[in-house]
Design an enzyme around this catalytic site. Structure first.
Site, mmCIF file in Angstrom:
data_model
loop_
_atom_site.group_PDB
_atom_site.id
_atom_site.type_symbol
_atom_site.label_atom_id
_atom_site.label_comp_id
_atom_site.label_asym_id
_atom_site.label_seq_id
_atom_site.Cartn_x
_atom_site.Cartn_y
_atom_site.Cartn_z
ATOM 1 N N GLY A 119 112.387 -35.300 0.257
ATOM 2 C CA GLY A 119 112.418 -34.425 -0.907
ATOM 3 C C GLY A 119 111.780 -33.104 -0.542
ATOM 4 O O GLY A 119 111.579 -32.820 0.647
ATOM 5 N N SER A 150 115.456 -31.379 10.997
ATOM 6 C CA SER A 150 114.927 -30.411 10.030
ATOM 7 C C SER A 150 114.073 -29.347 10.710
ATOM 8 O O SER A 150 113.487 -29.587 11.781
ATOM 9 C CB SER A 150 114.058 -31.185 9.029
ATOM 10 O OG SER A 150 113.200 -30.324 8.338
ATOM 11 N N TYR A 208 106.879 -36.368 7.675
ATOM 12 C CA TYR A 208 108.317 -36.078 7.714
ATOM 13 C C TYR A 208 108.754 -35.415 9.022
ATOM 14 O O TYR A 208 109.743 -35.803 9.639
ATOM 15 C CB TYR A 208 108.637 -35.179 6.511
ATOM 16 C CG TYR A 208 110.083 -34.737 6.388
ATOM 17 C CD1 TYR A 208 111.070 -35.635 6.007
ATOM 18 C CD2 TYR A 208 110.447 -33.408 6.618
ATOM 19 C CE1 TYR A 208 112.394 -35.225 5.876
ATOM 20 C CE2 TYR A 208 111.759 -32.993 6.482
ATOM 21 C CZ TYR A 208 112.731 -33.895 6.112
ATOM 22 O OH TYR A 208 114.034 -33.480 5.981
ATOM 23 N N GLU A 218 112.746 -32.463 -5.868
ATOM 24 C CA GLU A 218 113.504 -31.221 -5.806
ATOM 25 C C GLU A 218 112.845 -30.212 -4.862
ATOM 26 O O GLU A 218 111.649 -30.217 -4.672
ATOM 27 C CB GLU A 218 113.676 -30.618 -7.211
ATOM 28 C CG GLU A 218 112.397 -30.209 -7.916
ATOM 29 C CD GLU A 218 111.681 -31.376 -8.615
ATOM 30 O OE1 GLU A 218 111.978 -32.528 -8.313
ATOM 31 O OE2 GLU A 218 110.804 -31.086 -9.438
HETATM 32 P P1 NAD Z 1 119.041 -36.473 -0.386
HETATM 33 O O1 NAD Z 1 117.719 -37.092 -0.699
HETATM 34 O O2 NAD Z 1 119.810 -35.892 -1.493
HETATM 35 O O3 NAD Z 1 119.969 -37.518 0.382
HETATM 36 C C1 NAD Z 1 119.471 -38.520 1.222
HETATM 37 C C2 NAD Z 1 120.082 -39.826 0.770
HETATM 38 O O4 NAD Z 1 119.624 -40.874 1.641
HETATM 39 C C3 NAD Z 1 119.669 -40.223 -0.652
HETATM 40 O O5 NAD Z 1 120.793 -40.360 -1.493
HETATM 41 C C4 NAD Z 1 118.944 -41.543 -0.465
HETATM 42 O O6 NAD Z 1 119.185 -42.492 -1.500
HETATM 43 C C5 NAD Z 1 119.518 -42.028 0.861
HETATM 44 N N1 NAD Z 1 118.641 -43.011 1.472
HETATM 45 C C6 NAD Z 1 117.283 -42.980 1.573
HETATM 46 N N2 NAD Z 1 116.832 -44.101 2.154
HETATM 47 C C7 NAD Z 1 117.933 -44.852 2.435
HETATM 48 C C8 NAD Z 1 118.113 -46.120 3.009
HETATM 49 N N3 NAD Z 1 117.061 -46.869 3.417
HETATM 50 N N4 NAD Z 1 119.368 -46.612 3.125
HETATM 51 C C9 NAD Z 1 120.445 -45.881 2.701
HETATM 52 N N5 NAD Z 1 120.328 -44.664 2.128
HETATM 53 C C10 NAD Z 1 119.079 -44.167 2.005
HETATM 54 O O7 NAD Z 1 118.752 -35.392 0.755
HETATM 55 P P2 NAD Z 1 119.716 -34.288 1.374
HETATM 56 O O8 NAD Z 1 119.183 -32.986 0.961
HETATM 57 O O9 NAD Z 1 121.118 -34.610 1.113
HETATM 58 O O10 NAD Z 1 119.381 -34.468 2.934
HETATM 59 C C11 NAD Z 1 120.255 -35.104 3.850
HETATM 60 C C12 NAD Z 1 119.622 -35.113 5.231
HETATM 61 O O11 NAD Z 1 119.376 -33.777 5.648
HETATM 62 C C13 NAD Z 1 118.275 -35.836 5.301
HETATM 63 O O12 NAD Z 1 118.149 -36.482 6.536
HETATM 64 C C14 NAD Z 1 117.287 -34.702 5.254
HETATM 65 O O13 NAD Z 1 116.053 -35.037 5.847
HETATM 66 C C15 NAD Z 1 118.017 -33.633 6.014
HETATM 67 N N6 NAD Z 1 117.553 -32.276 5.675
HETATM 68 C C16 NAD Z 1 117.801 -31.767 4.447
HETATM 69 C C17 NAD Z 1 117.339 -30.499 4.123
HETATM 70 C C18 NAD Z 1 117.591 -29.898 2.771
HETATM 71 O O14 NAD Z 1 117.139 -28.775 2.526
HETATM 72 N N7 NAD Z 1 118.279 -30.542 1.859
HETATM 73 C C19 NAD Z 1 116.627 -29.749 5.082
HETATM 74 C C20 NAD Z 1 116.379 -30.305 6.316
HETATM 75 C C21 NAD Z 1 116.870 -31.567 6.620
#
Ligand code: NAD
Length: 327
Positions: free
Chosen positions: A82, A121, A152, A194
């Site tokens: 998050g 990330s 993280y 968020e």
């Molecule tokens: P998000 O939280 O919306 O999506 C991640 C999903 O993974 C969630 O729906 C969650 O339910 C699922 N999840 C968590 N644990 C799980 C498990 N044990 N088994 C199956 N599903 C599981 O986050 P996002 O923003 O869509 O991020 C996607 C990826 O990108 C993540 O790895 C995140 O670390 C990476 N990331 C995102 C951002 C960003 O700004 N959104 C930035 C850097 C990296």
């Protein structure tokens, strides 16, 4: 690629949901896509008929077996994560995502997956290089010597290395992008997970709807970041997956703004001006972070280019509709 399922792990999440939508838009048959997430279907941000949607806890090896069997491509976007409010207070939960990537890699190797994408990330970068709001943009080499975001960031850095060693030792074709803040519609805007763009939209909308023209900002508002619109993230993800870029590479915007400037943008979209208060004890992360895009421009001849104002306009509209629908 040989034919096989395209598996989107974290398909019920923000980026995963958009990725499934994008694959369909690009002509991939729904039946060839498998979307996997831990959450009950009612909580997925986007869910498409015809896609093989499965609810699984990917921390377990058996679940990863089930997810990757018959797959040609695996995108690992699943993580317990998050915004700053979540990752600063849930370091153990963040680190447990190491089980997801490790077990997915083991299963992908077993089933001969052809391409494996890992979403890393900007939180892997050395904290010492992010102390000044007038930050020098972070280039890929700045992840070492390692001093990433506690919890993280360490998990992401370790998992990057696992991807590397599965490629070097077992020939699994892994590709890794270091996402810098991604924002857009169909994501979290309340509840504690968020991130700043959605949180600022929600707070401005609440102020506008309630007539109480005030906003609380986490930190002193001078901390700087860059924010990447979801469409750019999807384009870059696909390009990196299909490239020969073997080392982790930045995927982020280089349009640097302070949090105060982000609030200015959202106020202008909403047509309000709010009285600001600053919560200096709230989690705020590093003082400055920006993406150095030299490498991605060199390899792909492209960098994320959506202007923050344009992307925020679409994000604001979606959150506004959701909040007023709920009301
Ligand atoms: P998000 O939280 O919306 O999506 C991640 C999903 O993974 C969630 O729906 C969650 O339910 C699922 N999840 C968590 N644990 C799980 C498990 N044990 N088994 C199956 N599903 C599981 O986050 P996002 O923003 O869509 O991020 C996607 C990826 O990108 C993540 O790895 C995140 O670390 C990476 N990331 C995102 C951002 C960003 O700004 N959104 C930035 C850097 C990296």
């Amino acid at each position: 690629m040989n034919s096989g399922k395209i598996v989107v792990c974290g398909g019920g999440g923000f980026i995963g949901g958009h990725l499934v939508a994008d694959l369909l838009k690009r002509g991939v048959k729904a039946a060839d896509i498998r979307a996997v997430d831990l959450k009950p279907f009612s909580e997925w941000y986007q869910k498409f008929p015809g896609v093989e949607n499965i609810q699984l806890d990917l921390q377990g090896l058996e679940a990863c077996d089930q997810a990757t069997k018959g797959a040609s491509v695996v995108y690992n976007l699943a993580a317990d994560m998050g915004g700053m409010g979540f990752i600063e207070n849930n370091k153990c939960l963040c680190m447990l995502s190491v089980l997801i990537n490790t077990h997915l890699l083991m299963a992908a190797k077993k089933y001969g997956v052809q391409r494996f994408f890992y979403a890393s990330s900007a939180c892997v970068y050395n904290a010492d290089k992010q102390r000044d709001p007038n930050i020098t943009a972070l280039k890929e080499a700045d992840a070492y010597p390692a001093m990433p975001e506690d919890g993280y960031g360490w998990e992401k850095l370790f998992s990057e290395r696992m991807c590397r060693h599965f490629r070097e030792d077992f020939g699994l074709q892994t590709r890794v992008a270091r996402y810098h803040n991604v924002y857009g519609p169909h994501g979290t805007y309340d509840g504690g997970r968020e991130k700043a763009p959605a949180a600022v939209c929600r707070k401005v909308i609440q102020a506008k709807l309630s007539g109480k023209h005030e906003i609380e900002i986490w930190g002193d508002g001078h901390q700087t970041r860059s924010f990447q619109y979801i469409d750019d993230c999807l384009y870059g993800t696909e390009a990196i997956l299909n490239s020969d870029i073997l080392e982790p590479i930045n995927l982020g915007s280089s349009e640097l703004v302070s949090i105060n400037q982000l609030v200015d943008i959202v106020e202008a979209i909403a047509g309000v001006k709010l009285k600001r208060s600053y919560n200096l004890t709230a989690p705020k992360g590093v003082n400055g972070r920006n993406s150095d895009n030299t490498l991605i421009k060199k390899y792909l001849g492209w960098e994320p280019g959506t202007k923050l104002r344009d992307g925020m306009e679409k994000t604001y509209r979606w959150i506004y509709d959701e909040m007023t629908k709920k009301k």
